[in-house]
Design a protein around this motif. Structure first.
Motif, PDB file in Angstrom:
ATOM      1  N   GLY A 160       0.879  -1.161   0.000  1.00 12.87           N
ATOM      2  CA  GLY A 160       0.000   0.000   0.000  1.00 12.87           C
ATOM      3  C   GLY A 160       0.913   1.207   0.000  1.00 12.87           C
ATOM      4  N   LEU A 161       0.954   1.939  -1.071  1.00 12.31           N
ATOM      5  CA  LEU A 161       1.905   3.032  -1.209  1.00 12.31           C
ATOM      6  C   LEU A 161       1.214   4.386  -1.067  1.00 12.31           C
ATOM      7  N   ALA A 167      -1.691   2.388   6.535  1.00  9.88           N
ATOM      8  CA  ALA A 167      -2.497   1.200   6.829  1.00  9.88           C
ATOM      9  C   ALA A 167      -1.731  -0.073   6.483  1.00  9.88           C
ATOM     10  N   ALA A 168      -0.955  -0.043   5.391  1.00  7.29           N
ATOM     11  CA  ALA A 168      -0.170  -1.216   5.001  1.00  7.29           C
ATOM     12  C   ALA A 168       0.878  -1.538   6.071  1.00  7.29           C
ATOM     13  N   HIS A 169       1.564  -0.508   6.561  1.00 12.97           N
ATOM     14  CA  HIS A 169       2.572  -0.704   7.599  1.00 12.97           C
ATOM     15  C   HIS A 169       1.934  -1.231   8.881  1.00 12.97           C
ATOM     16  N   ASP A 203       1.226 -18.430  -1.647  1.00 15.45           N
ATOM     17  CA  ASP A 203       1.436 -17.107  -1.065  1.00 15.45           C
ATOM     18  C   ASP A 203       0.189 -16.231  -1.197  1.00 15.45           C
ATOM     19  N   LEU A 204       0.153 -15.189  -0.387  1.00 20.23           N
ATOM     20  CA  LEU A 204      -0.975 -14.254  -0.410  1.00 20.23           C
ATOM     21  C   LEU A 204      -0.452 -12.825  -0.353  1.00 20.23           C
ATOM     22  N   VAL A 205      -1.066 -11.962  -1.133  1.00 19.74           N
ATOM     23  CA  VAL A 205      -0.729 -10.540  -1.140  1.00 19.74           C
ATOM     24  C   VAL A 205      -1.948  -9.745  -0.687  1.00 19.74           C
ATOM     25  N   VAL A 206      -1.732  -8.810   0.202  1.00 24.94           N
ATOM     26  CA  VAL A 206      -2.774  -7.852   0.568  1.00 24.94           C
ATOM     27  C   VAL A 206      -2.438  -6.546  -0.140  1.00 24.94           C
ATOM     28  N   GLY A 207      -3.328  -6.111  -1.013  1.00 25.50           N
ATOM     29  CA  GLY A 207      -3.143  -4.843  -1.713  1.00 25.50           C
ATOM     30  C   GLY A 207      -4.077  -3.799  -1.142  1.00 25.50           C
ATOM     31  N   PHE A 267      -8.797   1.524   8.568  1.00 25.34           N
ATOM     32  CA  PHE A 267      -8.116   0.980   9.750  1.00 25.34           C
ATOM     33  C   PHE A 267      -9.033   0.046  10.535  1.00 25.34           C
ATOM     34  N   LEU A 268     -10.346   0.307  10.499  1.00 24.79           N
ATOM     35  CA  LEU A 268     -11.282  -0.602  11.142  1.00 24.79           C
ATOM     36  C   LEU A 268     -11.216  -1.977  10.479  1.00 24.79           C
ATOM     37  N   LEU A 269     -11.197  -2.013   9.150  1.00 33.02           N
ATOM     38  CA  LEU A 269     -11.109  -3.292   8.444  1.00 33.02           C
ATOM     39  C   LEU A 269      -9.801  -4.008   8.757  1.00 33.02           C
ATOM     40  N   VAL A 270      -8.707  -3.251   8.848  1.00 39.62           N
ATOM     41  CA  VAL A 270      -7.414  -3.846   9.193  1.00 39.62           C
ATOM     42  C   VAL A 270      -7.477  -4.468  10.597  1.00 39.62           C
TER      43      VAL A 270
END
Length: 302
Positions: A160-161, A167-169, A203-207, A267-270
Motif C-alpha cells: 500500500g503506497l 495502513a499497510a505498515h 502465497d498471499l498478497v494484501v493490496g 483501519f477498522l477493516l485492518v
C-alpha cells in the motif's frame, strides 16, 4: 436557454466552476431547477461514484429518472450523459484529483466549520457514517476468507503506497507479531515489482489502494495474481482497478467533507482482519507475540 451554444466544461474543475456560477445565478450561466442543482451538487460531492457507476445506478441513488441525468448533462452543454461522465472518469486517474476535490469543497462551502457551541462535528459525523457503512456492508464470509488466507499462506506480502502506506505498515507490523514470513513492500526502500516474481499459489498478497489508485500498487498486485498468488484487496470502491483483480475484496467507504481520503473505515477493516487472524491462530499467535516481546525486552527496545 439555447444549450447548443453553451461550451461544455473540459475538466471536472471547470464543471465545478460552472456549478458555482449556476448556484449564484451568474449572467450567461445555464438555468437549472432547484432539484437539478441539488442533484448536480450531489454528483460533484461523490466524483468516484459518478465515474464508476452506471446511469441507472446513479439515478436510483439520487431518486431520479435516468432521463433526468441525461437532460441535466445536456443542459450543461454535453451531448449526453456519457460525455458528462467522462470528466469524472478522467479525474479518477488525474494528477489534480485532490486539488479538484479541495476546490469543490471550498466552492460549495462544504468544508468542516465550527458550529455554535464550539463543537466541530462535520468530519466526526461523516467518519461515523463511514464506519457504520463499512460494518453494514461487510461480507462476513469474505472477511473470514481473507483472515484464513492470512493465517495459512506460506508467505504474506502487504503493499500500500503513498496515502495507503500507513495502513499497510500497520497491518504488516502487527501481522508479523502473529505469524512468520510477513513482508511489507515499500517503494521507498528500493523494492520493485521483482519481489512478486517469487510468488506462487502458496502465497498471499494484501493490496491496499484508495482512489486515485497508485499505479505501482495495482501493477504489483496484478503481477502477483499472474504468478498465481492469492490477493486480498482493501479499497474504497468495489469497482476500483484493484478490486477488479480479485474476488476477495473488503470495501472501506471514504465519503466526507475532507480534502483527502478519510481513512477511519480502512483501519477498522485492518483491525477486524488482525482480530480474526489472531483468533484463528490461537495459542500459536500468543506464543509468537511472547517471543517478540521477549526479544524486545532483551534488546531494550522502547
Amino acid at each position: 436557454m439555447d444549450t447548443k451554444a453553451l461550451e461544455p466544461p473540459v475538466s471536472l474543475a471547470e464543471l465545478q466552476a460552472l456549478a458555482a456560477r449556476i448556484a449564484r445565478q451568474d449572467q450567461g450561466a445555464p438555468r437549472l431547477s432547484a432539484r437539478a442543482q441539488t442533484v448536480l451538487k450531489a454528483l460533484l460531492a461523490s466524483p468516484e461514484r459518478v465515474g464508476l457507476s452506471t446511469i441507472s445506478q446513479l439515478a436510483e441513488q439520487h431518486a431520479v429518472n435516468p432521463s433526468s441525468l441525461t437532460r441535466l448533462s445536456r443542459a450543461l452543454g454535453f451531448s449526453g450523459f456519457k460525455t458528462f461522465q467522462a470528466l469524472f472518469r478522467e479525474d479518477l486517474s488525474g494528477a489534480t484529483y485532490y486539488s479538484t476535490r479541495a476546490e469543490r469543497l471550498l466552492d460549495f462551502g462544504e468544508t468542516p466549520t465550527l458550529r455554535p457551541g464550539g463543537a466541530q462535528r462535520a468530519l466526526w459525523e461523516q467518519e461515523m457514517a463511514n464506519l457504520s457503512a463499512a460494518v453494514e456492508g461487510l461480507d462476513d464470509a469474505m472477511l473470514e476468507r481473507a483472515a484464513a488466507g492470512l493465517a495459512t499462506a506460506r508467505r504474506v506480502q502487504v503493499i500500500g503506497l503513498r496515502a495507503s502506506f500507513g495502513a499497510a505498515h500497520y497491518l504488516a507490523y502487527y501481522l508479523d507479531y502473529l505469524r512468520d514470513d510477513v513482508h511489507l513492500i515499500a517503494g521507498e526502500a528500493g523494492v520493485g515489482v521483482e519481489r512478486a516474481l517469487t510468488l506462487d499459489s502458496d502465497d498471499l498478497v494484501v493490496g491496499i489502494a484508495f482512489r486515485p489508485e497508485t499505479r505501482t500498487s495495482v501493477d504489483y498486485c496484478r503481477l502477483a495474481v499472474e504468478q498465481g498468488a492469492r490477493l486480498v484487496a482493501l479499497t474504497n470502491h468495489p469497482r476500483s482497478q484493484l478490486a477488479g483483480l480479485t474476488d476477495c475484496r473488503l470495501v472501506a467507504p471514504a465519503e466526507g467533507p475532507f480534502f483527502f481520503n478519510p481513512m477511519s473505515s480502512l483501519f477498522l477493516l485492518v483491525e477486524l482482519l488482525l482480530s480474526r487472524v489472531a483468533v484463528r491462530l490461537g495459542e500459536h499467535a500468543v506464543a509468537s507475540i511472547r517471543r517478540r516481546e521477549a526479544l524486545i525486552a532483551r534488546l531494550g527496545v522502547e
